[in-house]
Design an enzyme around this catalytic site. Structure first.
Site, mmCIF file in Angstrom:
data_model
loop_
_atom_site.group_PDB
_atom_site.id
_atom_site.type_symbol
_atom_site.label_atom_id
_atom_site.label_comp_id
_atom_site.label_asym_id
_atom_site.label_seq_id
_atom_site.Cartn_x
_atom_site.Cartn_y
_atom_site.Cartn_z
ATOM 1 N N GLY A 11 0.820 -1.215 0.000
ATOM 2 C CA GLY A 11 0.000 0.000 0.000
ATOM 3 C C GLY A 11 0.850 1.259 0.000
ATOM 4 O O GLY A 11 2.077 1.200 -0.087
ATOM 5 N N TYR A 142 -14.786 4.941 7.206
ATOM 6 C CA TYR A 142 -13.332 4.955 7.432
ATOM 7 C C TYR A 142 -13.033 5.557 8.798
ATOM 8 O O TYR A 142 -12.295 4.972 9.598
ATOM 9 C CB TYR A 142 -12.665 5.788 6.338
ATOM 10 C CG TYR A 142 -11.179 5.955 6.447
ATOM 11 C CD1 TYR A 142 -10.629 7.179 6.808
ATOM 12 C CD2 TYR A 142 -10.313 4.905 6.170
ATOM 13 C CE1 TYR A 142 -9.254 7.346 6.888
ATOM 14 C CE2 TYR A 142 -8.933 5.069 6.235
ATOM 15 C CZ TYR A 142 -8.414 6.305 6.595
ATOM 16 O OH TYR A 142 -7.047 6.460 6.678
ATOM 17 N N LYS A 146 -11.536 3.956 12.300
ATOM 18 C CA LYS A 146 -10.337 4.508 12.944
ATOM 19 C C LYS A 146 -10.605 4.803 14.425
ATOM 20 O O LYS A 146 -9.775 4.525 15.284
ATOM 21 C CB LYS A 146 -9.857 5.772 12.215
ATOM 22 C CG LYS A 146 -9.241 5.493 10.837
ATOM 23 C CD LYS A 146 -8.104 4.480 10.928
ATOM 24 C CE LYS A 146 -7.458 4.201 9.601
ATOM 25 N NZ LYS A 146 -6.454 3.112 9.683
ATOM 26 N N ILE A 172 -1.221 11.849 3.453
ATOM 27 C CA ILE A 172 0.196 11.607 3.182
ATOM 28 C C ILE A 172 0.466 11.766 1.683
ATOM 29 O O ILE A 172 -0.251 11.215 0.843
ATOM 30 C CB ILE A 172 0.611 10.197 3.639
ATOM 31 C CG1 ILE A 172 0.471 10.091 5.166
ATOM 32 C CG2 ILE A 172 2.055 9.901 3.221
ATOM 33 C CD1 ILE A 172 0.783 8.718 5.716
HETATM 34 C C1 VAH Z 1 -7.608 9.228 2.958
HETATM 35 N N1 VAH Z 1 -5.199 9.436 2.608
HETATM 36 O O1 VAH Z 1 -7.726 10.285 2.340
HETATM 37 C C2 VAH Z 1 -6.218 8.889 3.507
HETATM 38 C C3 VAH Z 1 -6.002 9.498 4.859
HETATM 39 C C4 VAH Z 1 -6.133 11.565 6.222
HETATM 40 C C5 VAH Z 1 -6.544 10.903 4.959
HETATM 41 O O2 VAH Z 1 -6.497 8.724 5.876
HETATM 42 O O3 VAH Z 1 -8.519 8.463 3.155
#
Ligand code: VAH
Length: 316
Positions: A11, A142, A146, A172
């Site tokens: 990844g 998502y 988390k 990132i």
């Molecule tokens: C996303 N790049 O956009 C990831 C990340 C903070 C964003 O968790 O889902």
């Protein structure tokens, strides 16, 4: 840490974390694992690798035993925008893989790193200087995975003494793997378009501020945290870490200073805009700085210099 297993090695983070850790700990001490197997290039040639479907606890346990692992990096996840298309897949990978890793870590006494994200916050969270400890009611699957991950990882630390640690990554930016369904991925795609001489259609509107981080700083953070003196850690899952915050206009301006004829237009993506609007503008990372010495090196200008230099070489 002596023997490391990286789950999700192919990844965005894993593809750079694997060689980074191999350089520090020795090639044969870092095992690259992924469900997409065999791995390619440096991931396969630079050291040991194996197939692991992170939703299969036995495969994780077998690898931990076979390679005598003392630290697991669980990078298995479906990123924010993609997970909105398949919420149950997002949950099964995000939480299912983590629960497997936690149980294996408990049984085999390994340390465990699992990244969290600015996605763990929601619209009720203070947007500017987002505190380390604050309300977290994310509106994406998502983000729900988390927050769940942060809570269950802290529970395994408190209840079973499992050495779980985590950082809340901003978006990132990297130049090795292509973006994979993240809300912040426009900040990677824009550099590719600029270097290729193509017009860029930005999916987020001007003024959409988000925390961002260049991959070299993201990699340093992992090692600094995992090597930190545990007696100094008041937090574990998960630390705010920040390095820069920008919106599309700011990154467009930074690129045009170096590529003056680059053109960007706005073409909003409703899903990504809704997600980005629910995330913080900038996080307060004082706790990470005080508890384990977090101190990033890159800002928008120096990252832009490096991204353009590397992509010009890569794409020529
Ligand atoms: C996303 N790049 O956009 C990831 C990340 C903070 C964003 O968790 O889902």
């Amino acid at each position: 840490m002596k023997k490391i297993l990286i789950i999700g090695a192919s990844g965005q983070i894993g593809s750079e974390l694997t060689p980074f850790l191999r350089n520090i700990y020795g090639s044969n001490h870092v095992v690259a694992a992924d469900c997409f197997f065999p791995l390619k290039g440096e991931l396969a040639e630079g050291g040991p690798s194996c197939k692991i479907d992170a939703t299969n606890a036995q495969e994780i346990a077998d690898a931990v035993k076979k390679y005598d692992i003392d630290a697991v990096f669980n990078l298995a996840a479906i990123l924010s925008a993609k997970a909105e298309e398949s919420p149950m897949l997002g949950w099964n990978i995000g939480v299912g893989a983590l629960l497997n890793c936690l149980e294996v870590a408990r049984e085999f006494n390994t340390a465990l790193f699992t990244p969290s994200s600015i996605g763990a916050f929601g619209p009720e969270t203070p947007r500017m200087n987002t505190p380390q400890d604050t309300i977290q009611r994310p509106k994406t699957i998502y983000g729900v995975t988390k927050v769940t991950g942060e809570l269950i990882s802290d529970y395994y630390f408190q209840r079973f003494g499992v050495d779980t640690r985590s950082v809340r990554y901003p978006g990132i930016i990297s130049n090795v793997t292509l973006p994979g369904g993240g809300t912040t991925d426009y900040a990677v795609e824009i550099y590719y378009a600029a270097v290729k001489g193509e017009k860029f259609y930005c999916p987020l509107q001007a003024g959409t501020l988000m925390d961002m981080m260049y991959m070299p700083d993201a990699l340093d953070a992992v090692v600094q945290l995992m090597e930190a003196d545990p007696s100094k850690l008041k937090h574990r899952n998960s630390f705010n870490i920040a390095s820069m915050s920008f919106d599309p206009e700011m990154i467009y301006t930074a690129i045009r200073k170096r590529i003056p004829d680059f053109v960007m237009e706005y073409k909003q993506d409703e899903v990504r805009q809704r997600i980005a609007d629910s995330w913080p503008d900038s996080m307060d990372d004082t706790c990470a700085r005080e508890e384990w010495g977090w101190n990033p090196n890159y800002n928008l200008e120096t990252m832009t210099d490096d991204m353009i230099k590397v992509l010009r070489e890569k794409l020529k």
